[in-house]
Motif scaffolding. Structure first.
Motif: not given
Length: 317
Positions: A184-199
Motif C-alpha cells: 500500500t501507500h504511506a498514509a494507508t499503511l499508518i491507517a492499517i496499523g491503527r485499525c488492526l491494533t484499535g489505537r
C-alpha cells in the motif's frame, strides 16, 4: 444470519511501495502532471524509479522466506504498488501450486489518500488494463470499497481502511489461509496499523507506524481477541456512507492484532528511507503564490530513517 467462518488468519504482513517516479499537483486547479510518461497514462500513477525496482527485488526475496508463508497477495491498484509486490510471485511459484496464491488482488480500499481538496481525485487504471500490464493481476477480483473521488478526511481514510480490512480478513478466514500480505501507500499503511491494533492517537501526526519504502510491518492476531462487530453492513457504493466496523478504543478489526515488527528495513541494502507521517492537514493549500506541490508529500511530513551505508548501491533515478 450467516455464521462466521473459523479464525484461520493469524498474520498480516504490510509493506509500502518502493521509491517512485515523481508527479506534482497544482493546488489551485487539481491538475496532476509528470515529466515521465506513466505506464497507465495516468499522471498520478507513476512507475517505480530504478532504485525502487531494486528495493522491490530485495523485498520479494525477503517476503518469500517468512513464516507463516504468504498465501494471498493484496495490493493497492496503483501501478507502483503492484510493481513493488510483483517480484514475490516467482519466489512463491516454486513453493506452491495454489493459483489463488499466485495472483495479486487489487483492493481499492488500500489505495492512495489524496485529502479533501475540492477537485476530483485520481482513480487507478481499470482491472483489464492492469491485467495487460501485470498478467498476475486478478481482473476478476471485486474490491470491497472504493475511496470517494470527492476526497477523504483523515477520519474517512481510517474508516474505509477498516472496512476493507474487515472484509479481507473475512475472506481469509473463509478461505482457510494463515497469512496475507498487503502492499500500500504511506498514509494507508499508518491507517492499517491503527485499525488492526484499535489505537487511534489523539494527535494524528504521531509517528506510531513507520511506512518506509519497502519496509515491512508484521501484525499477529490476538489469540484471545473477540471480534466485537456483529453485522457489518455491506458498502453500497461510491459516495455512500462507510459501514461502521467498531475498531476504535483498542478493539481492532477482526478481534485485534499486535504489532511484531514496525517498518523493518533490515533486509534492504539502503535501510530505512523516505518515511512519512500525517501533518494534520487534510487538503492541499490553494494559496495562489504556492508552486505545484509534490503530491506525495504535500499532506504529510517526510521522515528520513536510519540509512545503511551503501555507496555502491543503485541510482535512485
Amino acid at each position: 444470519m450467516l455464521s462466521k467462518p473459523p479464525r484461520s488468519l493469524t498474520t498480516i504482513y504490510v509493506t509500502r511501495h518502493g521509491f517512485r517516479s515523481n508527479w506534482v499537483v497544482d493546488p489551485a486547479t487539481g491538475t496532476y502532471t509528470t515529466n515521465i510518461p506513466t505506464p497507465t497514462g495516468i499522471p498520478s500513477d507513476p512507475a517505480l524509479a530504478g532504485y525502487g525496482e531494486a528495493q522491490a527485488a530485495e523485498l520479494g526475496l525477503h517476503l518469500s522466506t517468512l513464516s507463516p508463508p504468504i498465501e494471498r497477495i493484496y495490493s493497492s491498484p496503483f501501478y507502483r504498488c503492484i510493481q513493488t509486490i510483483s517480484p514475490l510471485i516467482p519466489h512463491l511459484s516454486s513453493t506452491t501450486t495454489d493459483p489463488a496464491t499466485l495472483k495479486i488482488r487489487g483492493e481499492n480500499g488500500f489505495g492512495e489518500w489524496y485529502g479533501t481538496a475540492r477537485f476530483d481525485h485520481p482513480s487507478p487504471a481499470t482491472p483489464e488494463l492492469l491485467h495487460s500490464l501485470f498478467p498476475v493481476y486478478d481482473k476478476e477480483y471485486v474490491p470491497k470499497i472504493r475511496p470517494s473521488v470527492n476526497g477523504e478526511s483523515i477520519e474517512t481514510l481510517h474508516d474505509r481502511t477498516a472496512y476493507a480490512l474487515h472484509r479481507v480478513i473475512e475472506d481469509a478466514d473463509r478461505e482457510g489461509v494463515k497469512a496475507i500480505v498487503i502492499c500500500t501507500h504511506a498514509a494507508t499503511l499508518i491507517a492499517i496499523g491503527r485499525c488492526l491494533t484499535g489505537r487511534m492517537p489523539e494527535d494524528v501526526g504521531e509517528e506510531d507506524f513507520r511506512p518506509f519504502t519497502c519496509g515491512l510491518s508484521v501484525f499477529e492476531r490476538k489469540e484471545s481477541g473477540e471480534e466485537i462487530e456483529k453485522d457489518v453492513d455491506i458498502w453500497k457504493g461510491p459516495e455512500e456512507e462507510i459501514p461502521e466496523v467498531g475498531w476504535r478504543s483498542g478493539n481492532g478489526v477482526g478481534g485485534g492484532w499486535e504489532i511484531k515488527k514496525n517498518g523493518d528495513c533490515s533486509f534492504l541494502s539502503g535501510g530505512e528511507e523516505r518515511g512519512w507521517r500525517f501533518s494534520g492537514d487534510e487538503s492541499f493549500s490553494t494559496t495562489p503564490a504556492l508552486p505545484a506541490l509534490d503530491a506525495g508529500s504535500a499532506l504529510g511530513v517526510v521522515i528520513e530513517g536510519n540509512k545503511a551505508g551503501n555507496p555502491l548501491g543503485p541510482s535512485r533515478l
